[in-house]
Scaffold this motif. Sequence first.
Motif, short mmCIF file in Angstrom:
data_model
loop_
_atom_site.label_atom_id
_atom_site.label_comp_id
_atom_site.label_asym_id
_atom_site.label_seq_id
_atom_site.Cartn_x
_atom_site.Cartn_y
_atom_site.Cartn_z
N ASN A 62 0.83 -1.21 0.00
CA ASN A 62 0.00 0.00 0.00
C ASN A 62 0.87 1.26 0.00
O ASN A 62 0.65 2.19 -0.79
CB ASN A 62 -0.93 0.01 1.22
N LEU A 69 2.76 5.77 -7.27
CA LEU A 69 1.76 6.51 -8.03
C LEU A 69 2.18 7.96 -8.20
O LEU A 69 2.05 8.54 -9.29
CB LEU A 69 0.40 6.42 -7.33
N VAL A 174 -3.28 5.82 -12.99
CA VAL A 174 -3.88 5.61 -11.66
C VAL A 174 -4.58 4.26 -11.60
O VAL A 174 -4.39 3.47 -10.66
CB VAL A 174 -4.88 6.74 -11.33
N ILE A 175 -5.39 3.96 -12.62
CA ILE A 175 -6.09 2.67 -12.64
C ILE A 175 -5.08 1.53 -12.75
O ILE A 175 -5.26 0.46 -12.16
CB ILE A 175 -7.09 2.63 -13.81
N VAL A 178 -3.71 0.74 -9.32
CA VAL A 178 -4.72 -0.02 -8.54
C VAL A 178 -4.71 -1.49 -8.97
O VAL A 178 -4.72 -2.41 -8.13
CB VAL A 178 -6.11 0.60 -8.71
N ARG A 181 -1.68 -3.22 -7.64
CA ARG A 181 -1.80 -3.59 -6.22
C ARG A 181 -2.55 -4.91 -6.07
O ARG A 181 -2.15 -5.78 -5.28
CB ARG A 181 -2.55 -2.47 -5.47
N LEU A 182 -3.61 -5.09 -6.83
CA LEU A 182 -4.40 -6.32 -6.74
C LEU A 182 -3.62 -7.52 -7.27
O LEU A 182 -3.62 -8.60 -6.65
CB LEU A 182 -5.71 -6.16 -7.50
#
Length: 254
Positions: A62, A69, A174-175, A178, A181-182
């Motif tokens: 995180n 980012l 940005v997407i 995300v 991270r997943l």
Amino acid sequence: MEAESIPSLSPLIQSADQWGEVLLLLPLLVALEAVLSADNAIALAAISRGLKDPAQQSRALNLGLALALAFRLVLIAAASWVLDFWPLQLAAAAYLLWLCGSNLLPLFNEEDGEEASTLGSDGHPAHHHHPHHHRSLGAVVATLAFTDLAFSVDSVAAAVAVSDNLLLVMAGGVIGVVALRLTSALFIRWLAVFRRLETAGYLAVGLVGVRLLLRLAAPQLVPPEWGLLLIVAALFAWGFSERRPEPTPGEISP
């Protein structure tokens, strides 16, 4: 009379064109980020896996990706400068090649017989010393952020080639983070299951480093995006081809 010549309709037409570009290109940019970040995700997963506590692994991802980012957005904003500033590209290539080599050597030095006979409680060889083990949370977070930064030097060029709309490229970035991270969280689990996956991931990392070097020294030799994706896909198919032996109750350490 064409609609574009009516002053009252011009803003509406321009707005429709802009939204059309967003609807068309944003999914493409997200897909591009997701595909090009597969090797990035496995590298980040392997780095964060050096923290034994799953809660710390999640926290490191995180924090590291939040910092990453910020780096990505700065790179995208300065894309024209970044693409012409060869020292940054050279530093990114050198870092990726170092990351590849420093992690592959311990993996290649492992013997299959020893790995099968000395499994620890997590399914990994009890004798294996992961390059990122025994590092502090802060050191792992910094490594995650700088690793993504090195990958971003390569991916920003691909994203800017798709669209020159700065906000659109930033939204895709940005997407992409995300999604990264997943997928990194998934790879942490998969690394404990598939024996060759970490090796495949770091080979792909080295491939990106070589690609950056070629872009600087011999641009005519840089492979096309589809060629790179085929090679990475083949590496990952090999990486998922063999599971680790299941530890027996007698081999599980307390």
